[in-house]
Design a protein around this motif. Structure first.
Motif, PDB file in Angstrom:
ATOM      1  N   VAL A  80       2.482  74.719-111.294  1.00 13.46           N
ATOM      2  CA  VAL A  80       1.904  73.453-111.760  1.00 13.46           C
ATOM      3  C   VAL A  80       3.033  72.622-112.361  1.00 13.46           C
ATOM      4  CG1 VAL A  80       0.137  72.355-113.190  1.00 13.46           C
ATOM      5  CG2 VAL A  80      -0.256  74.673-112.302  1.00 13.46           C
ATOM      6  N   ALA A  81       3.287  71.465-111.765  1.00 15.05           N
ATOM      7  CA  ALA A  81       4.412  70.627-112.182  1.00 15.05           C
ATOM      8  C   ALA A  81       3.901  69.480-113.044  1.00 15.05           C
ATOM      9  CB  ALA A  81       5.143  70.102-110.946  1.00 15.05           C
ATOM     10  N   ALA A  82       3.871  69.719-114.359  1.00 10.02           N
ATOM     11  CA  ALA A  82       3.368  68.686-115.270  1.00 10.02           C
ATOM     12  C   ALA A  82       4.501  67.897-115.928  1.00 10.02           C
ATOM     13  CB  ALA A  82       2.489  69.327-116.345  1.00 10.02           C
ATOM     14  N   ALA A  83       5.743  68.274-115.661  1.00 12.36           N
ATOM     15  CA  ALA A  83       6.862  67.581-116.316  1.00 12.36           C
ATOM     16  C   ALA A  83       6.978  66.141-115.838  1.00 12.36           C
ATOM     17  CB  ALA A  83       8.163  68.323-116.028  1.00 12.36           C
ATOM     18  N   ALA A  84       7.382  65.283-116.757  1.00 12.32           N
ATOM     19  CA  ALA A  84       7.691  63.890-116.412  1.00 12.32           C
ATOM     20  C   ALA A  84       9.196  63.826-116.178  1.00 12.32           C
ATOM     21  CB  ALA A  84       7.269  62.970-117.543  1.00 12.32           C
ATOM     22  N   VAL A  85       9.579  64.211-114.972  1.00  5.95           N
ATOM     23  CA  VAL A  85      10.999  64.312-114.632  1.00  5.95           C
ATOM     24  C   VAL A  85      11.551  62.893-114.436  1.00  5.95           C
ATOM     25  CG1 VAL A  85      12.652  65.302-112.995  1.00  5.95           C
ATOM     26  CG2 VAL A  85      10.461  66.453-113.393  1.00  5.95           C
ATOM     27  N   ALA A  86      12.724  62.631-115.018  1.00  3.59           N
ATOM     28  CA  ALA A  86      13.341  61.310-114.825  1.00  3.59           C
ATOM     29  C   ALA A  86      13.648  61.115-113.345  1.00  3.59           C
ATOM     30  CB  ALA A  86      14.629  61.232-115.629  1.00  3.59           C
ATOM     31  N   ASP A  87      13.397  59.922-112.855  1.00  6.01           N
ATOM     32  CA  ASP A  87      13.679  59.638-111.441  1.00  6.01           C
ATOM     33  C   ASP A  87      15.125  59.216-111.214  1.00  6.01           C
ATOM     34  OD1 ASP A  87      11.131  60.178-110.415  1.00  6.01           O
ATOM     35  OD2 ASP A  87      10.393  58.217-111.048  1.00  6.01           O
ATOM     36  N   PHE A  88      15.764  58.727-112.289  1.00  2.00           N
ATOM     37  CA  PHE A  88      17.145  58.240-112.157  1.00  2.00           C
ATOM     38  C   PHE A  88      18.000  58.789-113.284  1.00  2.00           C
ATOM     39  CE2 PHE A  88      14.375  55.025-110.324  1.00  2.00           C
ATOM     40  CZ  PHE A  88      14.949  54.871-109.062  1.00  2.00           C
ATOM     41  N   PRO A 111      19.590  58.459-108.050  1.00  2.00           N
ATOM     42  CA  PRO A 111      18.339  59.228-108.126  1.00  2.00           C
ATOM     43  C   PRO A 111      18.595  60.676-108.540  1.00  2.00           C
ATOM     44  CG  PRO A 111      18.658  58.266-105.932  1.00  2.00           C
ATOM     45  CD  PRO A 111      19.918  58.013-106.701  1.00  2.00           C
ATOM     46  N   THR A 112      17.639  61.252-109.262  1.00  2.66           N
ATOM     47  CA  THR A 112      17.674  62.696-109.539  1.00  2.66           C
ATOM     48  C   THR A 112      17.050  63.393-108.324  1.00  2.66           C
ATOM     49  OG1 THR A 112      15.502  62.567-110.543  1.00  2.66           O
ATOM     50  CG2 THR A 112      17.385  62.438-112.042  1.00  2.66           C
ATOM     51  N   GLN A 113      17.194  64.707-108.303  1.00  2.79           N
ATOM     52  CA  GLN A 113      16.532  65.465-107.247  1.00  2.79           C
ATOM     53  C   GLN A 113      15.035  65.485-107.521  1.00  2.79           C
ATOM     54  OE1 GLN A 113      19.069  68.698-107.356  1.00  2.79           O
ATOM     55  NE2 GLN A 113      18.883  69.181-105.201  1.00  2.79           N
ATOM     56  N   ASP A 114      14.211  65.328-106.500  1.00  2.00           N
ATOM     57  CA  ASP A 114      12.771  65.435-106.711  1.00  2.00           C
ATOM     58  C   ASP A 114      12.394  66.923-106.604  1.00  2.00           C
ATOM     59  OD1 ASP A 114       9.921  65.503-106.433  1.00  2.00           O
ATOM     60  OD2 ASP A 114      10.005  63.347-106.084  1.00  2.00           O
ATOM     61  N   ILE A 115      12.143  67.524-107.746  1.00  3.83           N
ATOM     62  CA  ILE A 115      11.908  68.974-107.807  1.00  3.83           C
ATOM     63  C   ILE A 115      10.660  69.335-107.003  1.00  3.83           C
ATOM     64  CG2 ILE A 115      11.537  70.938-109.362  1.00  3.83           C
ATOM     65  CD1 ILE A 115      12.753  69.145-111.623  1.00  3.83           C
ATOM     66  N   LEU A 116       9.600  68.560-107.216  1.00  2.87           N
ATOM     67  CA  LEU A 116       8.322  68.882-106.573  1.00  2.87           C
ATOM     68  C   LEU A 116       8.401  68.748-105.047  1.00  2.87           C
ATOM     69  CD1 LEU A 116       5.423  69.708-107.232  1.00  2.87           C
ATOM     70  CD2 LEU A 116       4.854  67.279-107.450  1.00  2.87           C
ATOM     71  N   THR A 117       9.167  67.765-104.568  1.00  2.00           N
ATOM     72  CA  THR A 117       9.327  67.610-103.116  1.00  2.00           C
ATOM     73  C   THR A 117      10.004  68.846-102.526  1.00  2.00           C
ATOM     74  OG1 THR A 117       9.364  65.223-103.260  1.00  2.00           O
ATOM     75  CG2 THR A 117      10.405  66.168-101.318  1.00  2.00           C
ATOM     76  N   GLY A 130       0.728  69.216-108.284  1.00  3.11           N
ATOM     77  CA  GLY A 130       1.570  68.188-108.894  1.00  3.11           C
ATOM     78  C   GLY A 130       0.764  67.302-109.815  1.00  3.11           C
ATOM     79  N   PHE A 131       1.459  66.459-110.535  1.00  2.00           N
ATOM     80  CA  PHE A 131       0.822  65.432-111.361  1.00  2.00           C
ATOM     81  C   PHE A 131       1.237  64.074-110.805  1.00  2.00           C
ATOM     82  CE2 PHE A 131      -1.158  66.767-115.444  1.00  2.00           C
ATOM     83  CZ  PHE A 131      -1.210  68.125-115.185  1.00  2.00           C
ATOM     84  N   ALA A 132       0.389  63.096-111.004  1.00  2.00           N
ATOM     85  CA  ALA A 132       0.763  61.727-110.633  1.00  2.00           C
ATOM     86  C   ALA A 132       0.438  60.834-111.807  1.00  2.00           C
ATOM     87  CB  ALA A 132      -0.013  61.285-109.408  1.00  2.00           C
ATOM     88  N   LEU A 133       1.405  60.072-112.212  1.00  2.00           N
ATOM     89  CA  LEU A 133       1.198  59.112-113.293  1.00  2.00           C
ATOM     90  C   LEU A 133       1.216  57.735-112.638  1.00  2.00           C
ATOM     91  CD1 LEU A 133       1.050  58.835-116.388  1.00  2.00           C
ATOM     92  CD2 LEU A 133       3.493  58.459-116.346  1.00  2.00           C
ATOM     93  N   GLU A 134       0.085  57.076-112.685  1.00  2.00           N
ATOM     94  CA  GLU A 134      -0.025  55.803-111.962  1.00  2.00           C
ATOM     95  C   GLU A 134      -0.568  54.719-112.891  1.00  2.00           C
ATOM     96  OE1 GLU A 134       1.109  55.645-108.992  1.00  2.00           O
ATOM     97  OE2 GLU A 134       1.190  57.760-108.454  1.00  2.00           O
ATOM     98  N   LYS A 144      -1.287  59.707-101.605  1.00  2.00           N
ATOM     99  CA  LYS A 144      -0.008  59.585-100.872  1.00  2.00           C
ATOM    100  C   LYS A 144       1.002  60.625-101.369  1.00  2.00           C
ATOM    101  CE  LYS A 144       0.265  54.727 -99.818  1.00  2.00           C
ATOM    102  NZ  LYS A 144       0.757  53.488-100.438  1.00  2.00           N
ATOM    103  N   LYS A 145       1.066  60.807-102.707  1.00  2.00           N
ATOM    104  CA  LYS A 145       2.002  61.797-103.287  1.00  2.00           C
ATOM    105  C   LYS A 145       1.619  63.214-102.876  1.00  2.00           C
ATOM    106  CE  LYS A 145       3.608  59.369-107.250  1.00  2.00           C
ATOM    107  NZ  LYS A 145       3.393  59.026-108.668  1.00  2.00           N
ATOM    108  N   LEU A 146       0.305  63.497-102.884  1.00  2.00           N
ATOM    109  CA  LEU A 146      -0.195  64.813-102.487  1.00  2.00           C
ATOM    110  C   LEU A 146       0.298  65.166-101.084  1.00  2.00           C
ATOM    111  CD1 LEU A 146      -2.780  66.954-103.067  1.00  2.00           C
ATOM    112  CD2 LEU A 146      -3.861  65.487-101.417  1.00  2.00           C
ATOM    113  N   ALA A 148       2.783  63.484 -99.243  1.00  2.00           N
ATOM    114  CA  ALA A 148       4.236  63.379 -99.093  1.00  2.00           C
ATOM    115  C   ALA A 148       4.947  64.606 -99.656  1.00  2.00           C
ATOM    116  CB  ALA A 148       4.741  62.118 -99.787  1.00  2.00           C
ATOM    117  N   LYS A 149       4.400  65.185-100.738  1.00  2.00           N
ATOM    118  CA  LYS A 149       5.078  66.315-101.382  1.00  2.00           C
ATOM    119  C   LYS A 149       4.491  67.660-100.951  1.00  2.00           C
ATOM    120  CE  LYS A 149       6.611  63.452-105.295  1.00  2.00           C
ATOM    121  NZ  LYS A 149       7.208  63.434-106.636  1.00  2.00           N
ATOM    122  N   ASN A 150       3.586  67.647 -99.954  1.00  2.00           N
ATOM    123  CA  ASN A 150       3.011  68.878 -99.402  1.00  2.00           C
ATOM    124  C   ASN A 150       2.330  69.730-100.478  1.00  2.00           C
ATOM    125  OD1 ASN A 150       2.392  70.772 -97.412  1.00  2.00           O
ATOM    126  ND2 ASN A 150       4.333  71.880 -97.676  1.00  2.00           N
TER     127      ASN A 150
END
Ligand code: CTP
Length: 206
Positions: A80-88, A111-117, A130-134, A144-146, A148-150
């Motif tokens: 379960v990926a609940a972290a708010a990972v920095a994108d940049f 860009p940082t690496q997208d861990i969840l991808t 995953g989590f999505a903050l929208e 779309k995130k669900l 795209a990130k499999n």
């Protein structure tokens, strides 16, 4: 995973976000209560854990979180990926504190690496959430995130819900399964949200 990540600018400064880590910590506690063997990988947060059955690994940056996640991923059944990972992140980190006279005209970001991808690409039977903050077009963007990130499911946090969010004690979520069907929950404590999330996960986890 839980918490924010900090991306260093120099010896004393970073780019970060307001995530508190509370949602991820509550998820870890709930999973442990349900009898799971839990590894909690958390970015910087002031939170402590009393449950010594939970193995906690503290990291700072997205790249450190990536390393620890990927070291442990193949042995994981539910992630379960609940972290708010920095994108940049800044393209380089100055080893000394940058002096005022030098000035900050520009910080170049990469860009940082997208861990969840990466977790989605390397999935071998894990149930991946995953989590999505929208803030706009929430449901469509989450679906779309669900895809795209499999992922096997995604938890949508909307910042438009009053009282819910990133740093407080309450949250209001929707749980979206792999078919894109959304179950909406009321505003409640993050501990109760964690219970709801695991009830949903266990409905689909084979
Ligand atoms: N995530 C990740 N690595 C990143 C960024 C995000 O693993 N570098 C994960 C988060 O832990 C979360 C999910 O991806 O589970 C979605 O994060 P979110 O910030 O909502 O989406 P992004 O993919 O970053 O896209 P955007 O910011 O454009 O909405």
């Amino acid at each position: 995973t839980a918490g924010p990540t900090y991306e260093p600018i120099d010896a004393v400064r970073f780019i970060g976000n307001y995530a508190s880590g509370k949602m991820g910590f509550e998820l870890a506690k709930e999973a442990s209560k349900l009898g799971a063997e839990v590894l909690l990988i958390s970015g910087p947060t002031a939170l402590e854990l009393k449950d010594n059955r939970i193995d906690v690994r503290r990291v700072t940056s997205a790249s450190e979180m990536f390393e620890v996640v990927m070291e442990n991923y193949s042995d994981t059944q539910i992630a379960v990926a609940a972290a708010a990972v920095a994108d940049f992140k800044p393209d380089n980190c100055h080893t000394h504190k940058i002096k005022k006279e030098t000035g900050y005209n520009t910080i170049n970001l990469v860009p940082t690496q997208d861990i969840l991808t990466t977790m989605g690409k390397e999935k071998r039977g894990q149930f991946l959430v995953g989590f999505a903050l929208e803030t706009e077009n929430e449901l469509n963007n989450a679906i779309k995130k669900l895809k795209a990130k499999n992922l096997d499911a995604i938890v949508l946090n909307s910042l438009n819900d009053k009282g819910a969010g990133f740093s407080g004690d309450l949250n209001k979520i929707s749980f979206i399964n792999q078919e894109g069907i959304s179950t909406d929950f009321e505003l409640k404590s993050k501990a109760l949200v964690a219970q709801d999330i695991f009830i949903q996960i266990l409905k689909y986890y084979a």
